[in-house]
Every structure is written in structure tokens, then in C-alpha cells.
Design an enzyme around this catalytic site. Structure first.
Site, short mmCIF file in Angstrom:
data_model
loop_
_atom_site.label_atom_id
_atom_site.label_comp_id
_atom_site.label_asym_id
_atom_site.label_seq_id
_atom_site.Cartn_x
_atom_site.Cartn_y
_atom_site.Cartn_z
N LYS A 173 0.79 -1.30 -0.57
CA LYS A 173 -0.26 0.09 0.40
C LYS A 173 1.07 1.18 -0.07
O LYS A 173 1.64 1.39 0.15
CB LYS A 173 -1.03 -0.01 0.80
CG LYS A 173 -0.53 -0.05 2.48
CD LYS A 173 0.58 0.99 3.24
CE LYS A 173 0.90 1.29 4.06
NZ LYS A 173 1.79 1.89 4.33
N ASP A 180 -2.92 -1.70 10.82
CA ASP A 180 -2.96 -1.60 9.50
C ASP A 180 -3.29 -2.92 8.56
O ASP A 180 -3.78 -2.91 7.38
CB ASP A 180 -2.18 -0.70 8.21
CG ASP A 180 -0.79 -1.24 8.97
OD1 ASP A 180 -0.50 -2.17 9.25
OD2 ASP A 180 0.84 -0.78 8.30
#
Length: 296
Positions: free
Chosen positions: A14, A137
Site C-alpha cells: 500500500k 493497518d
């Protein structure tokens, strides 16, 4: 078991389009705001069934009982009440300490895929909750949608930011996340933002970039160079990888060809949906989930 044990499953990296800290909680965790998007660079995982209760890792230097994949597998077994055993084969491609979420993504893929392979029957929310116990996350990788994140990263609103092409650069620096969050120089009083189509505006920034620039000259050099190629150049996460956004693949490749140093780099499109989503339970039903469209 579903019989997909011969499949190599993706764990995508990401980027953070911006990363703000708006405060610090009494328990020491930080309140943040960020936008996560996925990129084409990914680790690859395969899973091999073992006898009940046995967990092993095959990942070269990353082997060990504390690897996040094994922690994810054990947490999943405990939460589901299952006694499965598994060996995780990890082909690591995402730079370690690059701010690209590689370890968290590997853990999320482990949760989602083992839930399917062993027919455990947990739902997306269940898997995200287990993931949050492994890392702030991990849930965004479990849910597999680009998102506006708040809280410690657990409050996620699905988004569809613009899909630029990316030149992702690894200057060869591994940055440990803990010392960055613990730094006395970290800006922790960013004003709270509302979801905005202007996430590339100057007020949206990565608060870790000044720290990383001071401590890691090679990252600063790469950022300065990228800033000469595109106005949309940033650090991802707590570093040390950086990225530049371009309007098309050709422009990104032209910038890659002009790199002044032999950095590892990748040209890849941004994506708002992770390839992992196809193995989520009920993912087809989730297609109708409320989303907010943003972008320039």
C-alpha cells in the site's frame, strides 16, 4: 478444506496518500488520519496443511515463531476454535522497512486465505477484528478497499481516489516504525481533516517525512529527485520507500529511465481494490457498500 493449497495468494503493498497525527491517546497509541491505496507490487504466499496445532514458516531469513504470518495463523485458530495446522511459504518482494505495509499485508492474506482453506466460517468483520490485534493497518488489507483511515487506523471509510500511475522507489533504507512514532520531533497536533477530494493539496502531507529526511540522507536525496519529476512526490508510511504519481504509464517509465542512481523501483498502477478481496467471505455482497468518490 477447500483444496486451493496449490494456489499462490497475493499480499499487495500500500501507499499512504497522506499521513497525519492528530493526537496521542492515554494508552500511547496515536490518532491518525490517512488514505490507503494498493499498488501492483505484492508478496506471494502459499499454504501447506500440517498436523493439528503445528505452525511453521518457510521464508528464509524471515523464519521464526514471531513472524506476523504465524501470529495471524495462531490468532485465527484461537478465534475460530479450530485446531488446524499449517506451514506458510512466503515469497518476499515488498521491501522490509519501506513503509509499504508488507508485514501487515502478509498477515491479512494469512487470515483471509486460511479462513477459506479450512472452511472456518468467519466473516469479514471477524477477520478485521483479529487483524487489528496484530497491527493497526492489518484491517485495511483484510477489507481490501482503498480507504480513509482514522483512529489508530481501524476506522475505515471506503474511498475511490484517482488512479494515477506510480513510480515507486526503494532507496535501500529500512526504517523502523517504532522509533519514528516515538520521536519527540514528530508533529502530533495536525488539525482534523474531513474527507476531501484535495488529498494532494499542500495541507495534506506525511508528518514523518521531515524526520526521515533528517535521519536518512539517501531517502531525502530520492525525494528531492522525485520532486523534480512530479509535483506529487511523497514518502509512504514511515519510510523509507518514496513514490511519485504520474498521469500515465509512459510518463512514469520516462521518470524511471532518468533515475540518477540504481535504486530498485517499480512502475505500477494504483488500485482501489485488493486482489485479495475475491477470497473474502461475502465479498460480492460487499460490492454494494457505501463509498465516497474523491479525486482531483
Amino acid at each position: 478444506m477447500s483444496g486451493d493449497f496449490d494456489v499462490a495468494f497475493p499480499a499487495p503493498a500500500k501507499i499512504n496518500r497522506f499521513l497525519h497525527i492528530t493526537g496521542r491517546r492515554a494508552d500511547g497509541y496515536h490518532e491518525l488520519q490517512s488514505v490507503f491505496q494498493f499498488v501492483g507490487l505484492a508478496d506471494s504466499l502459499r499454504f501447506e496443511p500440517l498436523e493439528r496445532g503445528r505452525f511453521e514458516m518457510s521464508a528464509g531469513a524471515l523464519d521464526g515463531g514471531h513472524n506476523l504470518c504465524l501470529r495471524a495463523a495462531r490468532a485465527l485458530a484461537e478465534a475460530s476454535g479450530s485446531s488446524f495446522g499449517v506451514r506458510v511459504h512466503l515469497d518476499k518482494r515488498i521491501p522490509i522497512g519501506g513503509g509499504l505495509g508488507g508485514g501487515s499485508s502478509d498477515a491479512a492474506t494469512t487470515l483471509v486465505v486460511l479462513n477459506r482453506l479450512f472452511d472456518l466460517g468467519l466473516l469479514e468483520d471477524d477477520l478485521a477484528a483479529i487483524g487489528l490485534g496484530l497491527g493497526a493497518d492489518v484491517p485495511v488489507f483484510v477489507r481490501g478497499r482503498a480507504a480513509w483511515a482514522e483512529g489508530v487506523g481501524d476506522r475505515l471509510v471506503p474511498l475511490e481516489p484517482d488512479l494515477a500511475w506510480l513510480l515507486l522507489v526503494d532507496p535501500g533504507v529500512s526504517v523502523a516504525t517504532g522509533p519514528m512514532f516515538g520521536s519527540a520531533e514528530l508533529t502530533r497536533d495536525c488539525p482534523a481533516e474531513t474527507i476531501s477530494p484535495e488529498i494532494d493539496a499542500a495541507r495534506f502531507r506525511n508528518v514523518f517525512e521531515p524526520l526521515v529526511r533528517r535521519q536518512y540522507p539517501l531517502v531525502a536525496e530520492a525525494l528531492d529527485w522525485m520532486g523534480g519529476q512530479t509535483e506529487r512526490a511523497r514518502l509512504s508510511g514511515t519510510g523509507g520507500c518514496i513514490f511519485g504519481m504520474f498521469p500515465n504509464e509512459q510518463a512514469a517509465r520516462q521518470a524511471q529511465a532518468a533515475q540518477p542512481r540504481p535504486w530498485r523501483s517499480w512502475v505500477t498502477p494504483l488500485t482501489n481494490v485488493s486482489p485479495l478481496r475475491q477470497w473474502l467471505p461475502g465479498s460480492a455482497a460487499a460490492e454494494g457498500a457505501e463509498q465516497q468518490v474523491i479525486g482531483p
